[in-house]
Design a protein around this motif. Structure first.
Motif, short mmCIF file in Angstrom:
data_model
loop_
_atom_site.label_atom_id
_atom_site.label_comp_id
_atom_site.label_asym_id
_atom_site.label_seq_id
_atom_site.Cartn_x
_atom_site.Cartn_y
_atom_site.Cartn_z
N MET A 186 8.78 -4.11 -8.85
CA MET A 186 7.33 -4.44 -8.18
C MET A 186 6.39 -4.55 -9.37
O MET A 186 5.55 -4.60 -9.84
N TRP A 188 4.14 -10.14 -11.46
CA TRP A 188 4.27 -9.82 -9.93
C TRP A 188 2.64 -9.88 -10.00
O TRP A 188 1.89 -10.07 -9.46
N TYR A 238 7.71 -10.06 -2.80
CA TYR A 238 8.69 -9.86 -3.88
C TYR A 238 9.59 -10.82 -4.41
O TYR A 238 10.39 -11.15 -5.16
#
Length: 189
Positions: free
Chosen positions: A68, A74, A128
């Motif tokens: 992540m 992201w 995520y």
């Protein structure tokens, strides 16, 4: 033959682990982000096949946290990255509460810490994970060249929500047998 052992950690037990996490975060404050991520990824990948399932499943969560932070698509804010890195700091220190070389139980303290971190960041992890599924589906649909970002995912989620609201409104109007709220107070003329 397998042996199952269950135990519950009470709030005071969890407080002890939280205090340990805080002490560790203070002790490794000077480590750079690469060191923290490398140590967490190393723990997550190097011993996964050597530990019991209850630890291995948590190591997957640890690896997801590292992914992540490292995933440029992201696009975490700096503050969000610091939150995750702070949570991962425990895994960058050399000593554990329980020596990792102790068979089966050596990673118990790590599993508990990962569980605490995962619970703290559960919403982030879930989002995520949804993004990763969306990105995978887009690559399957559009091919390897498909570049999907967090903004794309959020836009798709927005469209999905609007479609769901329109569908629910339509179902309520057609299924109720009455004119419905909107028709009764219609401003359409």
């Amino acid at each position: 033959m397998a042996l199952t052992i269950n135990f519950d950690l009470q709030e005071q037990d969890l407080d002890y682990y939280r205090q340990m996490m805080q002490k560790t975060q203070d002790a490794v404050r000077d480590l750079d982000r690469t060191e923290v991520l490398t140590a967490a990824r190393k723990l997550a990948t190097e011993v996964r096949d050597e530990v019991p399932e209850f630890v291995a499943s948590r190591l997957l969560q640890l690896e997801q946290l590292v992914n992540m932070v490292e995933d440029s698509d992201w696009d975490l804010t700096e503050e969000e990255k610091l939150d995750v890195l702070s949570a991962l700091a425990y895994f960058a220190k050399a000593e554990d509460l329980i020596d990792d070389r102790l068979p089966v139980l050596g990673f118990l303290d790590d599993a508990i810490m990962i569980e605490l971190v995962a619970r703290e960041l559960a919403d982030d992890l879930k989002a995520y994970e949804e993004f990763c599924v969306y990105r995978h589906n887009e690559i399957e649909r559009r091919g390897e060249q498909a570049h999907t970002t967090k903004a794309d995912w959020l836009e798709a989620k927005r469209k999905e929500l609007h479609a769901w609201m329109r569908r629910r409104r339509s179902e309520k109007r057609s299924g109720s047998g009455s004119a419905g709220f909107r028709s009764f107070f219609s401003f359409r003329g």
